[in-house]
Scaffold this motif. Structure first.
Motif, PDB file in Angstrom:
ATOM      1  N   LEU A 186      24.047   6.014  -8.719  1.00 43.95           N
ATOM      2  CA  LEU A 186      22.999   5.553  -8.097  1.00 43.95           C
ATOM      3  C   LEU A 186      23.401   4.795  -6.675  1.00 43.95           C
ATOM      4  O   LEU A 186      22.888   4.772  -5.890  1.00 43.95           O
ATOM      5  CB  LEU A 186      22.210   4.626  -9.017  1.00 43.95           C
ATOM      6  CG  LEU A 186      21.338   5.358 -10.007  1.00 43.95           C
ATOM      7  CD1 LEU A 186      20.429   4.254 -10.827  1.00 43.95           C
ATOM      8  CD2 LEU A 186      20.419   6.197  -9.511  1.00 43.95           C
ATOM      9  N   LEU A 187      24.643   4.209  -6.916  1.00 36.60           N
ATOM     10  CA  LEU A 187      25.061   3.387  -6.001  1.00 36.60           C
ATOM     11  C   LEU A 187      25.674   4.518  -4.860  1.00 36.60           C
ATOM     12  O   LEU A 187      25.579   4.372  -3.431  1.00 36.60           O
ATOM     13  CB  LEU A 187      26.300   2.405  -6.181  1.00 36.60           C
ATOM     14  CG  LEU A 187      25.820   1.264  -6.905  1.00 36.60           C
ATOM     15  CD1 LEU A 187      26.887   0.532  -7.445  1.00 36.60           C
ATOM     16  CD2 LEU A 187      24.694   0.263  -6.100  1.00 36.60           C
TER      17      LEU A 187
ATOM     18  N   ALA B  84      21.973  20.732  -3.151  1.00 38.60           N
ATOM     19  CA  ALA B  84      20.864  19.576  -2.829  1.00 38.60           C
ATOM     20  C   ALA B  84      19.540  20.114  -2.850  1.00 38.60           C
ATOM     21  O   ALA B  84      18.556  19.651  -3.571  1.00 38.60           O
ATOM     22  CB  ALA B  84      21.108  18.831  -1.546  1.00 38.60           C
ATOM     23  N   LEU B 158      24.021  11.982 -14.379  1.00 44.04           N
ATOM     24  CA  LEU B 158      22.781  12.871 -13.837  1.00 44.04           C
ATOM     25  C   LEU B 158      21.780  13.162 -14.779  1.00 44.04           C
ATOM     26  O   LEU B 158      20.727  13.238 -14.370  1.00 44.04           O
ATOM     27  CB  LEU B 158      23.669  14.082 -13.378  1.00 44.04           C
ATOM     28  CG  LEU B 158      22.818  14.892 -12.425  1.00 44.04           C
ATOM     29  CD1 LEU B 158      22.122  14.028 -11.312  1.00 44.04           C
ATOM     30  CD2 LEU B 158      23.679  16.068 -11.902  1.00 44.04           C
ATOM     31  N   THR B 161      19.933  10.303 -15.835  1.00 45.03           N
ATOM     32  CA  THR B 161      18.558   9.724 -14.839  1.00 45.03           C
ATOM     33  C   THR B 161      17.546  10.771 -14.586  1.00 45.03           C
ATOM     34  O   THR B 161      16.616  10.409 -14.493  1.00 45.03           O
ATOM     35  CB  THR B 161      19.544   9.454 -13.472  1.00 45.03           C
ATOM     36  OG1 THR B 161      20.372  10.469 -13.048  1.00 45.03           O
ATOM     37  CG2 THR B 161      20.335   8.216 -13.545  1.00 45.03           C
ATOM     38  N   GLN B 181      12.128  11.637  -3.803  1.00 45.83           N
ATOM     39  CA  GLN B 181      12.711  10.037  -3.836  1.00 45.83           C
ATOM     40  C   GLN B 181      13.941  10.109  -4.796  1.00 45.83           C
ATOM     41  O   GLN B 181      14.850   9.505  -4.388  1.00 45.83           O
ATOM     42  CB  GLN B 181      11.726   9.033  -3.885  1.00 45.83           C
ATOM     43  CG  GLN B 181      10.630   9.072  -2.869  1.00 45.83           C
ATOM     44  CD  GLN B 181       9.583   8.047  -3.046  1.00 45.83           C
ATOM     45  OE1 GLN B 181       9.584   7.683  -4.222  1.00 45.83           O
ATOM     46  NE2 GLN B 181       8.962   7.603  -1.999  1.00 45.83           N
ATOM     47  N   VAL B 182      13.659  10.819  -5.943  1.00 48.24           N
ATOM     48  CA  VAL B 182      14.537  10.327  -6.995  1.00 48.24           C
ATOM     49  C   VAL B 182      15.850  11.518  -6.654  1.00 48.24           C
ATOM     50  O   VAL B 182      16.879  10.984  -6.534  1.00 48.24           O
ATOM     51  CB  VAL B 182      14.210  10.821  -8.442  1.00 48.24           C
ATOM     52  CG1 VAL B 182      15.244  11.252  -9.470  1.00 48.24           C
ATOM     53  CG2 VAL B 182      13.295   9.806  -8.923  1.00 48.24           C
ATOM     54  N   ASP B 184      16.731  12.396  -3.565  1.00 52.92           N
ATOM     55  CA  ASP B 184      17.523  11.863  -2.281  1.00 52.92           C
ATOM     56  C   ASP B 184      18.327  10.674  -2.744  1.00 52.92           C
ATOM     57  O   ASP B 184      19.456  10.259  -2.415  1.00 52.92           O
ATOM     58  CB  ASP B 184      16.267  11.043  -1.440  1.00 52.92           C
ATOM     59  CG  ASP B 184      16.994  10.319  -0.292  1.00 52.92           C
ATOM     60  OD1 ASP B 184      17.549  11.242   0.467  1.00 52.92           O
ATOM     61  OD2 ASP B 184      16.858   9.477  -0.304  1.00 52.92           O
ATOM     62  N   LEU B 185      17.775  10.001  -3.686  1.00 50.00           N
ATOM     63  CA  LEU B 185      18.464   8.643  -4.375  1.00 50.00           C
ATOM     64  C   LEU B 185      19.820   9.151  -4.901  1.00 50.00           C
ATOM     65  O   LEU B 185      20.856   8.583  -4.705  1.00 50.00           O
ATOM     66  CB  LEU B 185      17.680   7.878  -5.310  1.00 50.00           C
ATOM     67  CG  LEU B 185      18.403   6.736  -6.008  1.00 50.00           C
ATOM     68  CD1 LEU B 185      18.928   5.628  -5.054  1.00 50.00           C
ATOM     69  CD2 LEU B 185      17.230   6.048  -6.875  1.00 50.00           C
ATOM     70  N   LEU B 186      19.821  10.084  -5.812  1.00 48.25           N
ATOM     71  CA  LEU B 186      20.608  10.621  -6.419  1.00 48.25           C
ATOM     72  C   LEU B 186      21.843  11.499  -5.672  1.00 48.25           C
ATOM     73  O   LEU B 186      23.263  11.301  -5.759  1.00 48.25           O
ATOM     74  CB  LEU B 186      20.314  11.750  -7.623  1.00 48.25           C
ATOM     75  CG  LEU B 186      19.443  11.022  -8.853  1.00 48.25           C
ATOM     76  CD1 LEU B 186      19.131  12.140  -9.670  1.00 48.25           C
ATOM     77  CD2 LEU B 186      20.398   9.971  -9.654  1.00 48.25           C
ATOM     78  N   LEU B 187      21.326  12.148  -4.630  1.00 51.14           N
ATOM     79  CA  LEU B 187      22.275  12.743  -3.733  1.00 51.14           C
ATOM     80  C   LEU B 187      22.826  11.759  -2.886  1.00 51.14           C
ATOM     81  O   LEU B 187      24.195  11.917  -2.670  1.00 51.14           O
ATOM     82  CB  LEU B 187      21.465  13.867  -2.880  1.00 51.14           C
ATOM     83  CG  LEU B 187      20.829  15.007  -3.641  1.00 51.14           C
ATOM     84  CD1 LEU B 187      20.182  15.855  -2.667  1.00 51.14           C
ATOM     85  CD2 LEU B 187      22.113  15.900  -4.055  1.00 51.14           C
ATOM     86  N   ARG B 188      22.222  10.804  -2.348  1.00 49.45           N
ATOM     87  CA  ARG B 188      22.740   9.907  -1.152  1.00 49.45           C
ATOM     88  C   ARG B 188      23.341   8.430  -1.502  1.00 49.45           C
ATOM     89  O   ARG B 188      24.065   7.932  -0.863  1.00 49.45           O
ATOM     90  CB  ARG B 188      21.727   9.897   0.116  1.00 49.45           C
ATOM     91  CG  ARG B 188      21.588  11.154   0.450  1.00 49.45           C
ATOM     92  CD  ARG B 188      20.402  11.119   1.660  1.00 49.45           C
ATOM     93  NE  ARG B 188      20.556  10.144   2.594  1.00 49.45           N
ATOM     94  CZ  ARG B 188      19.644   9.463   3.349  1.00 49.45           C
ATOM     95  NH1 ARG B 188      18.437   9.622   2.955  1.00 49.45           N
ATOM     96  NH2 ARG B 188      20.058   8.807   4.327  1.00 49.45           N
ATOM     97  N   GLY B 189      22.517   8.130  -2.751  1.00 48.18           N
ATOM     98  CA  GLY B 189      22.996   6.658  -3.312  1.00 48.18           C
ATOM     99  C   GLY B 189      22.328   5.629  -2.618  1.00 48.18           C
ATOM    100  O   GLY B 189      21.517   5.968  -1.633  1.00 48.18           O
ATOM    101  N   ILE B 190      22.505   4.428  -3.236  1.00 46.47           N
ATOM    102  CA  ILE B 190      21.818   3.307  -2.634  1.00 46.47           C
ATOM    103  C   ILE B 190      22.380   2.527  -1.298  1.00 46.47           C
ATOM    104  O   ILE B 190      21.840   2.035  -0.586  1.00 46.47           O
ATOM    105  CB  ILE B 190      21.745   2.245  -3.773  1.00 46.47           C
ATOM    106  CG1 ILE B 190      20.812   2.871  -4.822  1.00 46.47           C
ATOM    107  CG2 ILE B 190      21.211   0.838  -3.117  1.00 46.47           C
ATOM    108  CD1 ILE B 190      20.788   2.059  -5.990  1.00 46.47           C
ATOM    109  N   ILE B 191      23.697   2.508  -1.517  1.00 43.36           N
ATOM    110  CA  ILE B 191      24.796   1.819  -0.563  1.00 43.36           C
ATOM    111  C   ILE B 191      24.669   2.500   0.846  1.00 43.36           C
ATOM    112  O   ILE B 191      25.019   3.672   0.855  1.00 43.36           O
ATOM    113  CB  ILE B 191      26.343   1.708  -1.128  1.00 43.36           C
ATOM    114  CG1 ILE B 191      26.321   1.010  -2.467  1.00 43.36           C
ATOM    115  CG2 ILE B 191      27.030   0.997  -0.041  1.00 43.36           C
ATOM    116  CD1 ILE B 191      25.729  -0.449  -2.585  1.00 43.36           C
TER     117      ILE B 191
END
Lengths: 192, 192
Positions: A186-187, B84, B158, B161, B181-182, B184-191
């Motif tokens: 997730l990060l 992706a 993966l 989640t 959204q999910v 995008d989060l998993l592909l690109r991450g939070i940081i």
């Protein structure tokens, strides 16, 4: 969360005994085998006493589960200034709960009740998932504010993957997977 | 997946009628209200016929749900060369299923059965989650091989989640959240 019950000591004791009996029986034999009769017997009260406060098995399970899970756990992620580390700490705390067979059994009871009834799903979201999500949202907002995380990441998506991950472990009975892998994913994301 | 049942046409028809009746009743009134008696009555067979093939309500639900979900759905993510996009397409297909109230009711029946019984959880993992995970793993391995994604991302994480996200939507009855959204989060991450 608790119904108005007058507050007399004997009544309070019965109320607490019923919730404790519900958690004990859930952990021992699961949600499906649980009956109002068995809860009343274990708590040493009559069925009418139980029905004074709860209208159904799902209702007493909802309150018993909430009390058992929320009292002893710190809900909110810590704030050390390092969002990644705080998220990992918080997630590890949730997973530690699942490694306790008793807590896992209670969570399966919660999951079964939610799957079976829209009303119970709403109530349990209000009692457990909602407060957890709010606590996560506050920590998330601080990190966005400080520019530590992407401002366009969806809190909905983060909640869905984290709380969903807990549900997946509850249902698959997985307890051995390293806690850090989900947080790392997730990060940092998948794409190199 | 199906038990050996001799293959006589009348027997086949009864078998299919029972599975269809189970799906119909699940969608109409949910897992908890479902009974072996009601399934047999709806299918126009006697209870002994049903017990010839399945030992319990959970067992017939497991097979009914599997047949209903797996037949019409393409299990595997596509392979257009763009991981992706393929992951997003696959995820959107899973979510489309949840937006069908009938399929959602069936999935809630599956979730309740898994929550209540270790044996059913194992069986349903073998019938649904396992094959989905294998299909995802194959597409994932191709992308790793081509260097399109990080080689140290955990397939377990993966799966947890993504499948967890489906469970979360099943239990919270959320159908409106954007699918992207999910992913995008998993592909690109939070940081950032």
């Amino acid at each position: 969360m608790t119904t108005n019950r007058g507050g007399r000591p004997r009544s309070d004791r019965a109320h607490r005994a019923i919730l404790q009996a519900t958690r004990d029986l859930l952990a021992e034999s699961g949600y499906e085998a649980l009956t109002i009769e068995a809860i009343a017997a274990r708590a040493g009260v009559g069925r009418p006493t139980l029905y004074r406060w709860w209208s159904s098995k799902a209702a007493v399970v909802a309150e018993a589960v909430t009390e058992g899970l929320m009292d002893s756990e710190v809900l909110a992620p810590p704030d050390t200034g390092d969002f990644a580390a705080d998220l990992a700490t918080w997630w590890e705390g949730r997973l530690r709960l699942l490694r306790d067979p008793r807590a896992a059994a209670i969570l399966r009871g919660w999951t079964a009740a939610s799957a079976e009834s829209n009303e119970e799903a709403d109530r349990l979201y209000a009692l457990i998932t909602g407060p957890l999500r709010q606590a996560l949202a506050r920590r998330f907002a601080v990190a966005v504010e400080l520019g530590q995380i992407r401002s366009d990441v969806s809190l909905d998506a983060l909640s869905e993957t984290l709380f969903g991950g807990l549900l997946y472990r509850v249902l698959t009975r997985v307890t051995h997977q390293p806690a850090g892998q989900v947080i790392d994913l997730l990060l940092r994301g998948i794409i190199r």
